[in-house]
Motif scaffolding. Structure first.
Motif, mmCIF file in Angstrom:
data_model
loop_
_atom_site.group_PDB
_atom_site.id
_atom_site.type_symbol
_atom_site.label_atom_id
_atom_site.label_comp_id
_atom_site.label_asym_id
_atom_site.label_seq_id
_atom_site.Cartn_x
_atom_site.Cartn_y
_atom_site.Cartn_z
ATOM 1 N N ALA A 1 -5.948 7.303 -17.414
ATOM 2 C CA ALA A 1 -5.933 5.832 -17.475
ATOM 3 C C ALA A 1 -7.174 5.253 -16.811
ATOM 4 O O ALA A 1 -7.811 4.329 -17.351
ATOM 5 C CB ALA A 1 -4.675 5.287 -16.816
ATOM 6 N N GLU A 2 -7.543 5.790 -15.654
ATOM 7 C CA GLU A 2 -8.701 5.271 -14.928
ATOM 8 C C GLU A 2 -10.003 5.573 -15.677
ATOM 9 O O GLU A 2 -10.910 4.734 -15.735
ATOM 10 C CB GLU A 2 -8.752 5.881 -13.527
ATOM 11 C CG GLU A 2 -7.613 5.454 -12.611
ATOM 12 C CD GLU A 2 -6.364 6.308 -12.750
ATOM 13 O OE1 GLU A 2 -5.488 6.223 -11.875
ATOM 14 O OE2 GLU A 2 -6.261 7.066 -13.750
ATOM 15 N N ILE A 3 -10.092 6.764 -16.255
ATOM 16 C CA ILE A 3 -11.302 7.124 -16.999
ATOM 17 C C ILE A 3 -11.408 6.291 -18.267
ATOM 18 O O ILE A 3 -12.496 5.828 -18.632
ATOM 19 C CB ILE A 3 -11.315 8.634 -17.287
ATOM 20 C CG1 ILE A 3 -11.538 9.407 -15.978
ATOM 21 C CG2 ILE A 3 -12.402 8.996 -18.309
ATOM 22 C CD1 ILE A 3 -11.405 10.908 -16.107
ATOM 23 N N ALA A 4 -10.288 6.066 -18.948
ATOM 24 C CA ALA A 4 -10.302 5.204 -20.136
ATOM 25 C C ALA A 4 -10.769 3.803 -19.780
ATOM 26 O O ALA A 4 -11.570 3.194 -20.513
ATOM 27 C CB ALA A 4 -8.922 5.164 -20.774
ATOM 28 N N ALA A 5 -10.303 3.265 -18.657
ATOM 29 C CA ALA A 5 -10.721 1.925 -18.247
ATOM 30 C C ALA A 5 -12.216 1.898 -17.944
ATOM 31 O O ALA A 5 -12.901 0.933 -18.300
ATOM 32 C CB ALA A 5 -9.914 1.499 -17.009
ATOM 33 N N ALA A 6 -12.720 2.961 -17.315
ATOM 34 C CA ALA A 6 -14.154 3.015 -17.025
ATOM 35 C C ALA A 6 -14.965 3.067 -18.308
ATOM 36 O O ALA A 6 -16.025 2.425 -18.408
ATOM 37 C CB ALA A 6 -14.460 4.235 -16.143
ATOM 38 N N ILE A 7 -14.493 3.804 -19.308
ATOM 39 C CA ILE A 7 -15.202 3.892 -20.590
ATOM 40 C C ILE A 7 -15.201 2.537 -21.305
ATOM 41 O O ILE A 7 -16.217 2.110 -21.856
ATOM 42 C CB ILE A 7 -14.565 4.978 -21.467
ATOM 43 C CG1 ILE A 7 -14.814 6.356 -20.863
ATOM 44 C CG2 ILE A 7 -15.119 4.923 -22.895
ATOM 45 C CD1 ILE A 7 -14.066 7.478 -21.538
ATOM 46 N N ARG A 8 -14.069 1.852 -21.297
ATOM 47 C CA ARG A 8 -13.976 0.558 -21.966
ATOM 48 C C ARG A 8 -14.953 -0.438 -21.344
ATOM 49 O O ARG A 8 -15.611 -1.196 -22.046
ATOM 50 C CB ARG A 8 -12.539 0.037 -21.905
ATOM 51 C CG ARG A 8 -11.556 0.889 -22.682
ATOM 52 C CD ARG A 8 -10.110 0.432 -22.460
ATOM 53 N NE ARG A 8 -9.839 -0.774 -23.226
ATOM 54 C CZ ARG A 8 -9.311 -0.773 -24.448
ATOM 55 N NH1 ARG A 8 -9.008 0.368 -25.047
ATOM 56 N NH2 ARG A 8 -9.072 -1.908 -25.077
ATOM 57 N N THR A 9 -15.056 -0.410 -20.028
ATOM 58 C CA THR A 9 -15.994 -1.309 -19.357
ATOM 59 C C THR A 9 -17.435 -0.889 -19.639
ATOM 60 O O THR A 9 -18.293 -1.730 -19.947
ATOM 61 C CB THR A 9 -15.749 -1.287 -17.848
ATOM 62 O OG1 THR A 9 -14.405 -1.737 -17.581
ATOM 63 C CG2 THR A 9 -16.732 -2.191 -17.118
ATOM 64 N N PHE A 10 -17.694 0.403 -19.571
ATOM 65 C CA PHE A 10 -19.051 0.929 -19.765
ATOM 66 C C PHE A 10 -19.572 0.643 -21.169
ATOM 67 O O PHE A 10 -20.705 0.176 -21.335
ATOM 68 C CB PHE A 10 -19.031 2.431 -19.487
ATOM 69 C CG PHE A 10 -20.290 3.155 -19.875
ATOM 70 C CD1 PHE A 10 -21.495 2.885 -19.241
ATOM 71 C CD2 PHE A 10 -20.266 4.114 -20.875
ATOM 72 C CE1 PHE A 10 -22.658 3.561 -19.593
ATOM 73 C CE2 PHE A 10 -21.419 4.801 -21.240
ATOM 74 C CZ PHE A 10 -22.616 4.524 -20.597
ATOM 75 N N LEU A 11 -18.757 0.903 -22.175
ATOM 76 C CA LEU A 11 -19.199 0.730 -23.557
ATOM 77 C C LEU A 11 -19.025 -0.711 -24.044
ATOM 78 O O LEU A 11 -19.514 -1.058 -25.112
ATOM 79 C CB LEU A 11 -18.477 1.706 -24.486
ATOM 80 C CG LEU A 11 -18.821 3.181 -24.264
ATOM 81 C CD1 LEU A 11 -18.035 4.052 -25.226
ATOM 82 C CD2 LEU A 11 -20.317 3.435 -24.447
#
Length: 283
Positions: free
Chosen positions: A272-282
């Motif tokens: 969940a945390e990695i998905a949130a980081a990817i959504r923000t990053f991309l």
């Protein structure tokens, strides 16, 4: 829940299995797994990103549900793994895409980036190394095999293929091991137990030296092309150390580096945390 499709396609005479989700018109993200896993390592990440991205997670040749040709028919090297995945992206129509790389997926994906810098829109590295300082002492038995590829040194690496070692890779460095589902490591051990899989994995242990030899090439790509870069790292990884994540900023000053209190298979505890980081990053 998104609709996830499980497909296979012929690539250079090999059947490559993959899982796919998201709209074909959405930004593309190629997910590349590591040892000893397969595309199923992304089972918790894909549903969290499929509303925004077109995601594809192939199983490398010899891994998961992809074909495992005999060693006299296919040379198990990272050059060959990358070549197959390069052709795979062309077969499925991935012309411009971001890559998520982990463990073995990193030298595979970085080869693609070096060969086709114009195709790569961004890189997300989850415990996927490209620097000598990122290699722990856990690599010493494998380094010994690089320096002296004797049968004794090869056989010494069989401990890495034991079921208990796979479980250890998943749980080491995780504050609460009971939070790690047995699904991933049980499936990995199933695939590792297939006849001939051990020799294939030992071949790849030996050829990993080619990845270290290419680190300067990968680093030159980073400096020259400055790809958008996000490192999401399990800080307690026994193989790929935090300095290896920080080193990306030496060549890509704008690289983002985030650490999580977990081990090598960070998605098992922090999807969940990695998905949130990817959504923000991309974005």
């Amino acid at each position: 829940m998104p609709h996830i499709r499980y497909r296979s396609v012929d690539v250079a005479g090999l059947r490559i299995a993959y899982r796919e989700a998201g709209s074909p018109g959405a930004p593309k993200l190629l997910l590349l797994h590591g040892f000893p896993s397969a595309g199923h390592m992304f089972r918790d990440l894909i549903p969290r990103l499929a509303d925004r991205f077109h995601l594809v997670a192939p199983d490398l040749p010899g891994f998961g549900r992809s074909e495992m040709p005999a060693r006299d028919r296919f040379t198990y090297s990272f050059d060959n793994l990358a070549s197959v995945i390069d052709q795979f992206t062309e077969v499925i129509g991935f012309d411009r895409f971001a890559i998520y790389v982990f463990d073995y997926g990193a030298p595979t994906g970085f080869r693609l980036a070096v060969s086709h810098p114009d195709r790569i829109t961004a890189i997300i590295s989850q415990n996927g190394n490209a620097y000598e300082e990122g290699l722990s002492e856990g690599w010493n038995p494998i380094r010994a095999y690089w320096q002296d590829p004797s049968q004794a040194n090869r056989d010494a690496l069989r401990d890495f293929l034991k079921p208990e070692t796979t479980i250890w890779q998943y749980t080491h460095g995780v504050p609460d091991p009971t939070s790690v589902s047995p699904d991933g490591y049980s499936l990995d051990n199933f695939y590792l137990a297939r006849p001939g899989a051990d020799e294939i994995q030992l071949d790849l242990f030996g050829d990993y030296a080619s990845n270290v030899a290419l680190y300067p090439v990968f680093q030159d790509y980073f400096r020259t092309h400055r790809p958008r870069f996000l490192a999401v790292w399990g800080r307690n990884d026994p193989f790929f150390l935090p300095p290896g994540a920080e080193a990306f900023k030496r060549d890509i000053p704008d690289a983002q580096v985030t650490f999580f209190d977990t081990g090598h298979f960070a998605l098992e505890t922090h999807a969940a945390e990695i998905a949130a980081a990817i959504r923000t990053f991309l974005g």
